[in-house]
Every structure is written in C-alpha cells, then in structure tokens.
Write an enzyme that holds these catalytic residues in place. Structure first.
Site, short mmCIF file in Angstrom:
data_model
loop_
_atom_site.label_atom_id
_atom_site.label_comp_id
_atom_site.label_asym_id
_atom_site.label_seq_id
_atom_site.Cartn_x
_atom_site.Cartn_y
_atom_site.Cartn_z
CB VAL A 9 -6.87 -3.18 1.96
CG1 VAL A 9 -7.70 -1.90 1.86
CG2 VAL A 9 -7.22 -4.14 0.84
CB SER A 10 -3.26 -5.33 5.50
OG SER A 10 -2.66 -4.08 5.73
CB SER A 11 -6.07 -9.21 4.57
OG SER A 11 -7.20 -8.58 5.12
#
Length: 193
Positions: A9-11
């Site tokens: 996931v990106s963050s």
C-alpha cells in the site's frame, strides 16, 4: 513450489487487509499450502524499488528461496514502467512463475511480458496523473493564499540512502535519479554530517 506473496500500500495509514484477503482466497483456490508461502508487506510508494519488504523479496529470489510470486495487482510491484518491466523480466528469466491475482494473468512467456509492459505503462501514467493533480491543487491553494509549502525540516529522501548509493559507486546524477531528487540536493545530503 515456494511462493513469495508481495503486498504493497502507498502509505502507512492504509490497510493491507483487502489485498491479503484476495491473495489468501487465490492461494486456497489453487491449493497452495500455507507452509509454502512467505509474505512480503510494504507500506511505501511504488515510485521506486527502495522498499524494505521488496528488497527482502529480491534477496529471496536471488538466493533461490522462492519459485513463484503472486501479487494482488501488477502495479503493487511498481508504478515505474522501467523498474517494473526490469523486475518482471528478471524474475521470468530466472524461471519464476509470476501471477497477478485480480488481473488473472500469469506473466510467464512472451504474451505475459507484453501484457506486463502495457499494465506497467498504465500504472506509470496513473502515477503521473496523480502528480499533475497534486501540482494543480498546490497551484490553486497558492492562488487562494493557503499553501505555504513543505514544512521546514522535512526531506524528500533519506541522506543516509544517498550516502549508501555513493558507497556503491553511483554518481551524483545516478543518485538523484534513484532517489527522485535534484543533483544539488544529493550534494547537500552527501556533505551533511
């Protein structure tokens, strides 16, 4: 067959459970025993390959510890066309089976590599679109007088990483490209205490 399952996931405030649920469903549906699976989970941007779990997965591939890799979607590997294609081509050249579960694609063979190039190209376009929307949002906020820029003291990349890349023999320009920062910033990082 030993499987490496890659989740990203990106963050850090995003949750990986949706990806993990789909991947577990696919593994169960394909009769993959749980004891033949190792999970690699990152909470980091896909703009480059410098992610702890991804680097561990790469080491496992290099050491022959995995025979196959499954991802929820191909853009979880990378949102950079060159990085994604190079990684996928390397894995396929090593004889690994690479599967994108939700896209229902097995990337072995010439057709798989061609599909990977198209999908990774789309992922890179999405990333550029996000950057353009962000820039437009910043410009609008500046016009309204409510944007003050990045907070002082925050960094675009880690100075330690710049020093590690220099120790590997990379030039300022190569380090700048790898970290997505300017050459001047690289020089500042390298000369910082």
């Amino acid at each position: 067959m030993r499987w490496g399952i890659y989740v990203r996931v990106s963050s850090t405030d995003q949750n990986t459970s949706a990806q993990e649920r789909e991947l577990r469903r696919w593994l169960d549906g394909n009769g993959v025993p749980a004891d033949s699976v190792e999970w690699f989970v990152d909470k980091a941007s896909g703009k480059d390959l410098h992610r702890p779990a991804f680097e561990r997965l790469q080491r496992a591939v290099f050491n022959g510890e995995v025979d196959a890799i499954a991802v929820w979607k191909l853009d979880r590997l990378s949102r950079n066309l060159r990085d994604g294609i190079n990684t996928l081509a390397d894995w396929c050249d090593r004889g690994l089976r690479v599967v994108s579960v939700t896209q229902q694609i097995d990337f072995n063979g010439a057709v798989g590599k061609m599909l990977a190039a198209v999908l990774l190209g789309i992922a890179e376009m999405e990333r550029e679109s996000i950057r353009e929307r962000q820039a437009a949002g910043i410009a609008a906020a500046k016009e309204r007088g409510i944007y003050s820029g990045r907070k002082r003291g925050t960094l675009k990349a880690k100075p330690k990483r710049a020093k590690e890349l220099r120790a590997r023999g990379l030039s300022d320009a190569e380090i700048a490209i790898a970290l997505g920062i300017s050459r001047r910033t690289v020089q500042r990082y390298l000369h910082a205490n």
